[in-house]
Design a protein around this motif. Structure first.
Motif, PDB file in Angstrom:
ATOM      1  N   ALA A 146       0.831  -1.198   0.000  1.00 56.00           N
ATOM      2  CA  ALA A 146       0.000   0.000   0.000  1.00 56.00           C
ATOM      3  C   ALA A 146       0.866   1.247   0.000  1.00 56.00           C
ATOM      4  N   THR A 147       0.405   2.264  -0.725  1.00 57.91           N
ATOM      5  CA  THR A 147       1.038   3.580  -0.698  1.00 57.91           C
ATOM      6  C   THR A 147       0.141   4.540   0.069  1.00 57.91           C
ATOM      7  N   PHE A 148       0.791   5.535   0.725  1.00 55.14           N
ATOM      8  CA  PHE A 148       0.071   6.480   1.571  1.00 55.14           C
ATOM      9  C   PHE A 148       0.620   7.888   1.374  1.00 55.14           C
ATOM     10  N   ASP A 149      -0.264   8.858   1.485  1.00 55.46           N
ATOM     11  CA  ASP A 149       0.131  10.255   1.580  1.00 55.46           C
ATOM     12  C   ASP A 149       0.884  10.445   2.895  1.00 55.46           C
ATOM     13  N   LEU A 150       1.866  11.347   2.908  1.00 59.07           N
ATOM     14  CA  LEU A 150       2.622  11.554   4.147  1.00 59.07           C
ATOM     15  C   LEU A 150       1.806  12.289   5.215  1.00 59.07           C
ATOM     16  N   HIS A 151       0.584  12.729   4.858  1.00 60.06           N
ATOM     17  CA  HIS A 151      -0.327  13.289   5.854  1.00 60.06           C
ATOM     18  C   HIS A 151      -1.224  12.219   6.469  1.00 60.06           C
ATOM     19  N   ALA A 152      -0.914  10.967   6.241  1.00 58.29           N
ATOM     20  CA  ALA A 152      -1.698   9.879   6.819  1.00 58.29           C
ATOM     21  C   ALA A 152      -1.550   9.840   8.333  1.00 58.29           C
ATOM     22  N   ASN A 153      -2.640   9.495   9.005  1.00 58.62           N
ATOM     23  CA  ASN A 153      -2.635   9.200  10.444  1.00 58.62           C
ATOM     24  C   ASN A 153      -2.589   7.683  10.582  1.00 58.62           C
ATOM     25  N   ILE A 154      -1.545   7.174  11.216  1.00 59.83           N
ATOM     26  CA  ILE A 154      -1.232   5.749  11.110  1.00 59.83           C
ATOM     27  C   ILE A 154      -1.792   4.945  12.271  1.00 59.83           C
ATOM     28  N   SER A 155      -2.583   3.943  11.930  1.00 61.51           N
ATOM     29  CA  SER A 155      -3.098   2.987  12.909  1.00 61.51           C
ATOM     30  C   SER A 155      -2.338   1.675  12.782  1.00 61.51           C
ATOM     31  N   GLU A 156      -2.448   0.847  13.817  1.00 60.20           N
ATOM     32  CA  GLU A 156      -1.839  -0.470  13.767  1.00 60.20           C
ATOM     33  C   GLU A 156      -2.426  -1.294  12.620  1.00 60.20           C
ATOM     34  N   ALA A 157      -3.727  -1.135  12.354  1.00 60.32           N
ATOM     35  CA  ALA A 157      -4.357  -1.908  11.275  1.00 60.32           C
ATOM     36  C   ALA A 157      -3.773  -1.551   9.919  1.00 60.32           C
ATOM     37  N   MET A 158      -3.353  -0.313   9.742  1.00 60.57           N
ATOM     38  CA  MET A 158      -2.770   0.106   8.472  1.00 60.57           C
ATOM     39  C   MET A 158      -1.388  -0.487   8.258  1.00 60.57           C
ATOM     40  N   VAL A 159      -0.714  -0.838   9.326  1.00 58.48           N
ATOM     41  CA  VAL A 159       0.627  -1.413   9.241  1.00 58.48           C
ATOM     42  C   VAL A 159       0.575  -2.941   9.268  1.00 58.48           C
ATOM     43  N   ASP A 160      -0.254  -3.503  10.134  1.00 58.12           N
ATOM     44  CA  ASP A 160      -0.290  -4.952  10.311  1.00 58.12           C
ATOM     45  C   ASP A 160      -0.808  -5.692   9.093  1.00 58.12           C
ATOM     46  N   ASN A 161      -1.673  -5.046   8.301  1.00 62.81           N
ATOM     47  CA  ASN A 161      -2.333  -5.755   7.215  1.00 62.81           C
ATOM     48  C   ASN A 161      -1.694  -5.557   5.858  1.00 62.81           C
ATOM     49  N   VAL A 162      -0.495  -4.964   5.827  1.00 56.95           N
ATOM     50  CA  VAL A 162       0.264  -4.860   4.580  1.00 56.95           C
ATOM     51  C   VAL A 162       1.609  -5.543   4.758  1.00 56.95           C
ATOM     52  N   ASP A 163       2.196  -5.914   3.639  1.00 59.46           N
ATOM     53  CA  ASP A 163       3.548  -6.487   3.675  1.00 59.46           C
ATOM     54  C   ASP A 163       4.602  -5.401   3.538  1.00 59.46           C
ATOM     55  N   VAL A 164       4.318  -4.389   2.719  1.00 61.82           N
ATOM     56  CA  VAL A 164       5.219  -3.242   2.590  1.00 61.82           C
ATOM     57  C   VAL A 164       4.384  -1.974   2.659  1.00 61.82           C
ATOM     58  N   PHE A 165       4.828  -1.057   3.513  1.00 59.77           N
ATOM     59  CA  PHE A 165       4.177   0.235   3.737  1.00 59.77           C
ATOM     60  C   PHE A 165       5.024   1.291   3.047  1.00 59.77           C
ATOM     61  N   VAL A 166       4.427   2.039   2.105  1.00 60.88           N
ATOM     62  CA  VAL A 166       5.167   3.031   1.315  1.00 60.88           C
ATOM     63  C   VAL A 166       4.510   4.390   1.483  1.00 60.88           C
ATOM     64  N   GLY A 167       5.212   5.347   2.085  1.00 62.56           N
ATOM     65  CA  GLY A 167       4.696   6.703   2.247  1.00 62.56           C
ATOM     66  C   GLY A 167       5.427   7.684   1.350  1.00 62.56           C
ATOM     67  N   TYR A 168       4.736   8.768   0.988  1.00 66.92           N
ATOM     68  CA  TYR A 168       5.398   9.842   0.244  1.00 66.92           C
ATOM     69  C   TYR A 168       6.612  10.334   1.022  1.00 66.92           C
ATOM     70  N   ARG A 169       7.549  10.944   0.282  1.00 67.87           N
ATOM     71  CA  ARG A 169       8.730  11.534   0.915  1.00 67.87           C
ATOM     72  C   ARG A 169       8.821  13.032   0.702  1.00 67.87           C
ATOM     73  N   THR A 170       7.980  13.589  -0.133  1.00 63.74           N
ATOM     74  CA  THR A 170       8.125  15.008  -0.467  1.00 63.74           C
ATOM     75  C   THR A 170       6.859  15.786  -0.132  1.00 63.74           C
ATOM     76  N   ASN A 171       7.058  16.991   0.366  1.00 67.59           N
ATOM     77  CA  ASN A 171       5.973  17.904   0.674  1.00 67.59           C
ATOM     78  C   ASN A 171       6.444  19.321   0.340  1.00 67.59           C
ATOM     79  N   PRO A 172       5.986  19.939  -0.759  1.00 67.77           N
ATOM     80  CA  PRO A 172       4.885  19.533  -1.625  1.00 67.77           C
ATOM     81  C   PRO A 172       5.076  18.125  -2.222  1.00 67.77           C
ATOM     82  N   HIS A 173       3.950  17.450  -2.528  1.00 67.63           N
ATOM     83  CA  HIS A 173       4.001  16.081  -3.017  1.00 67.63           C
ATOM     84  C   HIS A 173       4.401  16.071  -4.493  1.00 67.63           C
TER      85      HIS A 173
END
Length: 522
Positions: A146-173
């Motif tokens: 899963a990919t996520f905006d770097l403005h994501a609010n992270i829950s355990e469910a968002m991390v536990d249920n993926v194999d790789v967690f990919v967040g933006y690195r740039t802001n502006p995006h």
């Protein structure tokens, strides 16, 4: 032995940044922006000017380039930032995703294009609920990336249920397409047998939006320094081949959820749990050491008005860009507060552009009057919130457009945009761009579609928090940007909101906040 069939990869997405203080969003808000089902997702991703943001086009292009595969697209739903999604509409989306996954089995992998700061009128973690549902349907052994905006609010469910967690690195995006490409690389690796583990640390820091810039030329970038550290470490010999991704997630304060808080998520190869935890702790410790820097520093409206007036009267002064950060449609703002426009108009500011103001009735009135007509420009005839007050002034319709435009720079570059009937209204020294589709003013094309030349203006007001920096940097360096303190649904002054669900105590709202690296490890 016959060759193996190409892997079947499901694609789905839910992307909306929800402001708990804004009016609810409905399915119509998604349909007005991006509501793509089945093959339409792939057709859009492979088009020259997609309507979707860059992650899915990047993922599809990278999968196409790296070998055979069979895309199994389900539903991609993206909307402009808004209030919580009506639960009935979100529940219908969940039914579409679940039914699509169940019918598509067997699957070899799933790619989920998420935002991470979603809400529904009944849920504080719809993103986590989606990923939990995906895992339930496909089982524990099917890779999920899963990919996520770097403005994501992270829950355990968002991390536990993926194999790789990919967040933006740039802001502006500016790296959305690259993160989609990265996700495709992880899918290929997982299909070859890579197994992963994730580490999550959440800090008691709610960064105001204006403190989350990442560009190297930003005046103060405590958040960007955390991202930089993670990217340096992932290239260190100690971590090469062991750490697969480092994502530092700034979060979105206005969602007002129990999972709010600056977070670090590290994905590592299985067996390298200790390395993932150590790196997450190091990055979190840097964030904690920077905690006093996560405070908004804005320019009072009266001072900003004086600067704009001086710029219009003295050509020897540099032209300035004024960011209406408190009325950012990119954070759920309605894009129609009048505080800056009214102050500038009253002061007689000259050679000024203001955009983009969301006001469909006024845009329609301008089109009905025609180009060159003199009208009374009545803003906010239908008030939408406590900040969107009426304002009127004599105006001339300077130009009209249908609002169809292809983004030129920054977050919207190459994207097919439809702003609806649009008009440039000359209020006597100040020209205001009025549109019929609410979005933030992050691209110069929104002025240029009406023939307005940004380079000739002495001051430009943009209703945007930060993404305008990636679009207007050809006109304004950071030292010529003024972030204005005015009322609005996205004010970076967090003490002005009545929070209901934020974890407390938290910086910058509370004093005496304490933390240690292992204190908030889940």
């Amino acid at each position: 032995m016959p060759p193996l069939p190409p892997p079947r990869i499901a694609i789905l997405g839910f992307s909306i940044e929800c402001n708990a203080f804004a009016p609810p969003a409905t399915r119509a808000d998604f349909e007005a922006a991006v509501w793509l089902e089945r093959d339409a997702i792939i057709a859009d991703a492979r088009s020259a000017a997609p309507i979707a943001l860059g992650e899915v086009p990047g993922f599809v292009a990278a999968m196409d380039a790296t070998g055979p595969w069979q895309p199994v697209p389900i539903l991609l739903a993206m909307a402009e930032p808004n209030g919580p999604v009506e639960e009935a509409d979100f529940a219908e989306m969940m039914r579409i995703w679940r039914r699509g996954l169940e019918r598509a089995k067997p699957l070899n992998a799933v790619y989920a294009c998420m935002h991470g700061a979603g809400l529904s009128t009944a849920r504080t973690d719809p993103d986590g609920d989606i990923l939990a549902m995906v895992r339930e349907v496909v089982g524990p052994d099917v890779p999920v990336v899963a990919t996520f905006d770097l403005h994501a609010n992270i829950s355990e469910a968002m991390v536990d249920n993926v194999d790789v967690f990919v967040g933006y690195r740039t802001n502006p995006h500016l790296d959305m397409r690259q993160r989609g490409e990265e996700a495709a690389g992880h899918v290929r690796a997982l299909l070859r047998g890579t197994k992963t583990t994730r580490s999550l640390i959440r800090l008691p820091i709610i960064p105001p939006t204006v403190t989350m810039l990442t560009g190297p030329d930003a005046t103060d970038r405590p958040y960007g320094e955390m991202i930089d550290l993670g990217q340096r470490r992932i290239a260190d010999p100690e971590y090469v081949g062991r750490i697969l991704n480092v994502s530092v997630m700034g979060g979105f304060a206005y969602s007002d959820t129990p999972k709010n808080g600056l977070a670090v998520v590290v994905t590592a190869r299985r067996g390298d749990e200790a390395a993932a935890e150590a790196l997450a702790e190091e990055i979190a410790a840097l964030g904690w050491s920077n905690r006093r820097r996560f405070r908004a520093r804005l320019t009072p409206l009266a001072e900003a008005t004086a600067k704009a007036k001086a710029a219009g009267e003295d050509p020897g002064l540099p032209a300035l860009c004024f960011a209406d950060v408190a009325d950012n449609p990119g954070g759920g703002g309605r894009g129609n507060t009048m505080y800056i426009l009214e102050a500038f108009h009253r002061a007689g500011v000259r050679d000024c552009l203001v955009g983009i103001v969301y006001d469909p009735p006024l845009a329609a009135a301008a089109h009905a009057a025609g180009s060159g007509a003199a009208i009374e420009a009545r803003f906010n005839t239908a008030e939408t919130n406590a900040f969107s007050k009426p304002f009127s002034a004599p105006a001339t319709v300077r130009a009209l457009a249908d609002g169809r435009v292809t983004g030129r720079r920054g977050i919207f570059a190459g994207r097919d945009m439809r702003l609806g009937p649009s008009a440039a209204l000359d209020l006597g020294g100040i020209t205001v761009v009025v549109v019929s589709f609410r979005t933030q003013c992050a691209d110069p094309a929104f002025f240029e579609m009406l023939g307005l030349e940004i380079g000739r203006a002495r001051s430009v007001v943009v209703k945007s928090r930060g993404h305008f920096r990636g679009g207007f940097d050809e006109f304004f360096t950071n030292d010529r940007i003024v972030e204005v303190d005015a009322p609005g649904l996205t004010s970076p002054v967090l003490s002005r909101f009545e929070w209901q669900r934020l974890p407390r105590p938290v910086i910058p709202l509370d004093e005496g906040v304490t933390w240690s690296p292992r204190q908030l490890r889940r």
